[in-house]
Design an enzyme around this catalytic site. Structure first.
Site, PDB file in Angstrom:
ATOM      1  N   ARG A 172       0.777  -1.285   0.102  1.00  0.00           N
ATOM      2  CA  ARG A 172      -0.079  -0.078  -0.023  1.00  0.00           C
ATOM      3  C   ARG A 172       0.930   1.108   0.166  1.00  0.00           C
ATOM      4  NH1 ARG A 172      -0.644   2.067   5.048  1.00  0.00           N
ATOM      5  NH2 ARG A 172       0.376   0.948   6.669  1.00  0.00           N
ATOM      6  N   ARG A 176      -2.781  10.842   1.612  1.00  0.00           N
ATOM      7  CA  ARG A 176      -2.964  11.808   2.864  1.00  0.00           C
ATOM      8  C   ARG A 176      -3.919  12.780   2.400  1.00  0.00           C
ATOM      9  NH1 ARG A 176       1.133  11.602   7.492  1.00  0.00           N
ATOM     10  NH2 ARG A 176       1.697   9.465   7.700  1.00  0.00           N
ATOM     11  N   ARG A 249      20.143  -6.528   1.974  1.00  0.00           N
ATOM     12  CA  ARG A 249      20.498  -5.199   1.326  1.00  0.00           C
ATOM     13  C   ARG A 249      21.641  -4.550   2.273  1.00  0.00           C
ATOM     14  NH1 ARG A 249      21.004  -3.954  -3.587  1.00  0.00           N
ATOM     15  NH2 ARG A 249      20.600  -2.024  -3.449  1.00  0.00           N
ATOM     16  N   ARG A 280      19.655   9.431   0.107  1.00  0.00           N
ATOM     17  CA  ARG A 280      19.066  10.526   1.170  1.00  0.00           C
ATOM     18  C   ARG A 280      20.064  11.151   1.645  1.00  0.00           C
ATOM     19  NH1 ARG A 280      15.842   7.806   6.019  1.00  0.00           N
ATOM     20  NH2 ARG A 280      17.401   6.318   6.636  1.00  0.00           N
ATOM     21  N   GLU A 300      23.545   8.747   2.158  1.00  0.00           N
ATOM     22  CA  GLU A 300      23.471   7.390   2.324  1.00  0.00           C
ATOM     23  C   GLU A 300      23.051   6.631   0.824  1.00  0.00           C
ATOM     24  OE1 GLU A 300      19.721   5.044   4.254  1.00  0.00           O
ATOM     25  OE2 GLU A 300      20.764   6.520   5.800  1.00  0.00           O
ATOM     26  N   TYR A 348      12.658  -7.333   8.937  1.00  0.00           N
ATOM     27  CA  TYR A 348      12.627  -5.858   9.137  1.00  0.00           C
ATOM     28  C   TYR A 348      11.874  -5.292  10.193  1.00  0.00           C
ATOM     29  CZ  TYR A 348      12.652  -0.981   8.587  1.00  0.00           C
ATOM     30  OH  TYR A 348      12.732   0.396   8.815  1.00  0.00           O
ATOM     31  N   ASP A 350      11.451  -1.991  13.178  1.00  0.00           N
ATOM     32  CA  ASP A 350      11.304  -0.713  13.583  1.00  0.00           C
ATOM     33  C   ASP A 350      11.924  -0.962  14.847  1.00  0.00           C
ATOM     34  OD1 ASP A 350      11.127   0.934  11.379  1.00  0.00           O
ATOM     35  OD2 ASP A 350       8.889   0.682  11.796  1.00  0.00           O
TER      36      ASP A 350
END
Length: 373
Positions: A172, A176, A249, A280, A300, A348, A350
């Site tokens: 997805r 917003r 990665r 970035r 990066e 992965y 957070d």
């Protein structure tokens, strides 16, 4: 007699949280790490009075109040809100995709206008069953958002053409229809004042820590010192790649100190044009609203992982997930070895999820197992 209850391989967030919980319950821990510092990838260091995130930007955010209260025991957090900027060629856009972005793209001012523009572009595609990431993204956001803000960045991130990437990578893409540049929807977010390393130091109080130590070079000797092992490194490496290599990665960082007070005016600026080699630029002082006379920036770069490089992100496609399942079955048979963290669980996560998982393991291992011994 073993000298320690637990040998913890990896002084990152997962291992440090587990060590803290173990010590609280009267257990003894030896934590080792092959790097020359604690903290793993959330390590921060002082450069010119600025807390520099050595391994990329780490912005704490969570919807879990318990995790937020837990981490606030170890640091005071500021009110930093992640509002990244995207640069495409000579154009500048707000992220995440919101009404500011849509106004910058098309000059629209109302949600109805923005929705109509996106639906018009989606309708032109006639994509009903997306076969790859490109088709999936086009079917979700249309041509303009895809070409300017997704395509180049994704190609750099994965090192592959979007047509060659599976569609599930982008399940997805949140659009917003409000003028809100807050990247995360979580109610709790911020940056620890003074950096993340201070949190890890407090978590590891009462724990023996040895750095610059290669677990695999001294495996037998190290394991002989503890009753159990918590391994937070690469699961496939632990088993000597017996079923084959899992894919990851990697990242490469170029950090420099600049003799100016403010380089880009924002903590995070993404470069979505494929021709720009980095993904970035981070300007670290903005995480803590710094006023220092100099600034520190980090470019990066995404990179293919090769043996010996640092693995940062698991590649959770069907092929790798199937291979991981083989390693996981073997890991579950271990009586005295536990696995955790991004690499040990090949997932992965957070920072808040890492803490959740570490606390869950601590509850199972230190409370439930102790009661049933």
């Amino acid at each position: 007699m073993k000298k320690y209850d637990y040998l913890i391989v990896g002084a990152g967030l997962f291992g440090s949280v587990f060590a803290h919980e173990a010590v609280k319950r009267g257990k003894t821990c030896l934590v080792i790490d092959k790097r020359d510092h604690i903290g793993g990838n959330i390590y921060t260091e002082d450069v010119e009075g600025i807390q520099v995130h050595r391994y990329g930007a780490h912005i704490f955010h969570t919807s879990n109040k318990e995790v937020w209260e837990y981490v606030n025991q170890f640091a005071e957090f500021n009110h930093f809100v992640n509002s990244p900027i995207a640069v495409y060629k000579d154009e500048l856009y707000n992220l995440p995709f919101n009404m500011n972005t849509f106004h910058q793209l098309w000059g629209v001012r109302t949600p109805a206008e923005a929705k109509a523009k996106i639906q018009e572009q989606i309708a032109r595609m006639y994509i009903t069953n997306p076969k790859n990431l490109e088709e999936q993204a086009l079917a979700l956001v249309g041509q303009d958002v895809y070409e300017k803000l997704i395509e180049g960045y994704t190609r750099k991130q994965w090192g592959r053409e979007c047509k060659d990437l599976p569609s599930f990578i982008i399940k997805r893409l949140p659009l917003r229809y409000t003028y809100d540049n807050n990247y995360f929807k979580d109610p709790y977010q911020g940056i620890p004042k003074g950096g993340y390393t201070g949190i890890i130091k407090k978590l590891l109080e009462g724990t023996q820590v040895i750095l610059k130590t290669d677990f695999f070079a001294n495996k037998e000797e190290l394991c002989s010192q503890a009753d159990k092992v918590l391994f937070t490194g690469m699961l496939d490496e632990y088993y000597d790649y017996c079923y084959g290599h899992l894919d990851y990665r990697s990242l490469r960082f170029e950090t420099e100190v600049l003799d100016m007070a403010n380089y880009q005016g924002n903590a995070v600026v993404n470069y979505t044009d494929y021709e720009v080699p980095y993904t970035r630029i981070i300007e670290h002082k903005h995480f803590e609203f710094g006023k220092q006379p100099k600034t520190v920036i980090t470019r990066e770069y995404s990179a293919e992982w090769t043996e010996g490089a640092e693995p940062y992100y698991p590649v959770n496609d069907p092929k790798n997930n199937e291979l991981y399942a083989k390693y996981e079955r073997r890991a579950l048979e271990e009586k005295n070895v536990l696995f955790g963290g991004r690499l040990g669980m090949y997932r992965y996560m957070d920072m808040d999820k890492v803490i959740e998982e570490a606390l869950s393991l601590a509850e199972t291992e230190l409370v439930y197992c102790s009661e049933n011994e």
